[in-house]
Design an enzyme around this catalytic site. Structure first.
Site, PDB file in Angstrom:
ATOM      1  N   GLU A  66       0.841  -1.208   0.000  1.00 47.54           N
ATOM      2  CA  GLU A  66       0.000   0.000   0.000  1.00 47.54           C
ATOM      3  C   GLU A  66       0.872   1.253   0.000  1.00 47.54           C
ATOM      4  O   GLU A  66       1.470   1.605   1.017  1.00 47.54           O
ATOM      5  CB  GLU A  66      -0.911  -0.005   1.227  1.00 47.54           C
ATOM      6  CG  GLU A  66      -1.821   1.209   1.249  1.00 47.54           C
ATOM      7  CD  GLU A  66      -2.800   1.203   2.421  1.00 47.54           C
ATOM      8  OE1 GLU A  66      -3.039   0.129   3.001  1.00 47.54           O
ATOM      9  OE2 GLU A  66      -3.308   2.281   2.750  1.00 47.54           O
TER      10      GLU A  66
ATOM     11  N   HIS B 247      -4.421   8.516  -0.483  1.00 50.19           N
ATOM     12  CA  HIS B 247      -2.975   8.627  -0.563  1.00 50.19           C
ATOM     13  C   HIS B 247      -2.517   9.295  -1.866  1.00 50.19           C
ATOM     14  O   HIS B 247      -1.602  10.105  -1.851  1.00 50.19           O
ATOM     15  CB  HIS B 247      -2.334   7.250  -0.385  1.00 50.19           C
ATOM     16  CG  HIS B 247      -2.596   6.669   0.973  1.00 50.19           C
ATOM     17  ND1 HIS B 247      -2.183   5.412   1.343  1.00 50.19           N
ATOM     18  CD2 HIS B 247      -3.242   7.175   2.063  1.00 50.19           C
ATOM     19  CE1 HIS B 247      -2.555   5.172   2.591  1.00 50.19           C
ATOM     20  NE2 HIS B 247      -3.208   6.232   3.048  1.00 50.19           N
TER      21      HIS B 247
HETATM   22  C1  GLT Z   1      -3.514   2.979   8.697  1.00 50.64           C
HETATM   23  C2  GLT Z   1      -3.234   3.561   7.341  1.00 50.64           C
HETATM   24  C3  GLT Z   1      -3.975   2.872   6.269  1.00 50.64           C
HETATM   25  C4  GLT Z   1      -3.564   1.445   6.098  1.00 50.64           C
HETATM   26  C5  GLT Z   1      -3.857   0.609   7.270  1.00 50.64           C
HETATM   27  C6  GLT Z   1      -3.282  -0.776   7.053  1.00 50.64           C
HETATM   28  S1  GLT Z   1      -3.347   1.291   8.744  1.00 50.64           S
HETATM   29  O1  GLT Z   1      -4.812   3.278   9.094  1.00 50.64           O
HETATM   30  O2  GLT Z   1      -3.569   4.949   7.367  1.00 50.64           O
HETATM   31  O3  GLT Z   1      -3.898   3.535   5.056  1.00 50.64           O
HETATM   32  O4  GLT Z   1      -4.321   0.912   5.047  1.00 50.64           O
HETATM   33  O5  GLT Z   1      -2.084  -0.948   7.690  1.00 50.64           O
HETATM   34 MN    MN Z   2      -5.364   6.833   4.637  1.00 51.73          MN
HETATM   35 MN    MN Z   3      -5.176   2.356   3.709  1.00 50.96          MN
END
Ligand code: GLT
Ligand code: MN
Ligand code: MN
Length: 390
Positions: A182, A221
């Site tokens: 991620e 993000h």
């Molecule tokens: C946290 C983060 C997220 C992630 C989660 C998984 S934890 O809340 O901001 O974007 O997806 O670790």
């Molecule tokens: Mn987030």
């Molecule tokens: Mn996330």
């Protein structure tokens, strides 16, 4: 309206940390009491969700005794069995403990790196116990504020080493997890390693088991960094790497807001749903978001219902857009077809190259014609604004 009633077949999921978020932020303490995992399961099932995801420590607090751990698992299992909710995804908390203050898999301290791998193996065991099929790696602490330690190049090698180790662990245990990296540009670190979907995809190609590893893009993000989320997931889909998705919303240039899905950027949310639905994405529609800090638990359940309803409303809008004759006619003009030329460019051969070199184009004709996007965009806006009949 019952029309937009979420059902398990829609594959909507939430993390325990999302609806269970008590609303603390760097400037203020919690505004909601902590609620238990079985209660969350019960509420999510009532709202029509399909599944629930967790970090190891969302379910089992770091200081739980073995007896407490047994009891927690038993109660959680009972809640899942009673409601039919599933656990499609699990992950590791590699960000809360001060030990990870300068990274987990990419810490310059070999002991921290080893501990991060140990913690992840145990969290993988826990996720597998509850049937999780996707394992997410969000490297929130994998980054820097200052590059004074000069570990940026080592960090890539250590990250790779950790993922290679854990991929072999996955195989040796027969867990069959798909790993999903991620990406996030910043927060909590000033600069997080592998900040974008493209960076993660490039890195995945360097791993020992690239086929096991994909991405888990998050709407907020890319939006934080001023990037296009639909473009990011399109690239992931094209690469066959969209293994999971974190849906929420966000204003550009802000801290990570994790807003209710579709609450801010209607058009990007629409194109996100369109890409997921049109591409045949089969994975969970995970909402990695939380209710505003202004809210009590009534607001939290409104928030959760809202994420799912908005997805379904947008899915309906996608169907409407795809069936709209005027839009389809405008699109048919936009996608200019030329079978002969496409035949030449589809694959290189010396003959095709020669024929292409010998082709003459009506350059002025092509140059002078507009692309018609004002009309297509306005028609799309009118679908979204609800003024075009079905
Ligand atoms: C946290 C983060 C997220 C992630 C989660 C998984 S934890 O809340 O901001 O974007 O997806 O670790
Ligand atoms: Mn987030
Ligand atoms: Mn996330």
């Amino acid at each position: 309206m019952t029309q937009y009633q979420p059902k398990p077949e829609h594959k909507f999921t939430f993390g325990l940390w999302t609806v269970g978020n008590p609303g603390s932020d760097p400037f203020g303490s919690a505004v909601r009491e902590t609620i238990s995992a079985p209660y969350i399961v019960e509420k999510l099932a009532e709202l029509g969700a399909w599944g629930v995801n967790f970090h190891d420590n969302d379910l089992i607090p770091a200081d739980a005794t073995p007896e407490q751990e047994r009891q927690i698992k038993k109660d959680f299992r009972a809640a899942l069995d009673a409601t039919g909710l599933v656990v499609p995804m699990a992950t590791t908390n590699l960000f809360k403990d001060p030990i990870f203050r300068d990274g987990a898999f990419t810490s310059a301290d070999a002991r921290v790196r080893a501990y991060a791998i140990q913690k992840t193996m145990k969290a993988m065991d826990l996720g597998a116990e509850f049937g999780a099929e996707t394992y997410v790696f969000w490297g929130g602490r994998e980054g820097t504020e200052v590059d004074a330690g000069s570990r940026t190049l080592d960090a890539m090698a250590w990250f790779r080493e950790a993922l290679n180790f854990l991929a072999e662990y996955n195989i040796s245990q027969g867990y069959n997890y798909k790993f999903a990296l991620e990406p996030k540009p910043n927060e909590p670190r000033g600069d997080i390693f592998l900040p974008t979907v493209g960076a993660a995809l490039g890195f995945i190609a360097t791993l020992d088991h690239p086929e096991m590893v994909g991405v888990n893009p998050e709407f907020a993000h890319d939006t934080m960094a001023g990037l296009s989320f639909p473009h990011a997931i399109a690239q992931a889909i094209d690469a066959g790497k969209l293994f999971h998705v974190d849906l929420n919303d966000q204003k550009m240039g802000r801290f990570d807001q994790d807003l209710r899905f579709g609450s801010e950027n209607y058009k990007s949310a629409f194109y996100t749903v369109k890409l997921l639905e049109d591409s045949g994405y089969q994975g969970p529609r995970h909402f990695d978001a939380h209710a505003l800090r202004t809210e009590d638990y009534d607001g939290v359940w409104e928030f959760a219902r809202g994420c799912m309803r908005t997805y379904l409303i947008l899915k309906d809008k996608v169907e409407q857009y795809n069936a709209d004759e005027e839009i389809q006619a405008a699109l048919a003009e936009y996608f200019v077809k030329d079978e002969a030329l496409s035949g030449l460019t589809a694959r290189f051969s010396p003959e095709n190259a020669q024929k292409l070199k010998d082709t003459s184009f009506d350059l002025d004709g092509i140059r002078s014609k507009g692309r018609g996007l004002e009309k297509i965009d306005q028609l799309t806006a009118e679908v979204l604004l609800g003024v075009r009949g079905k």
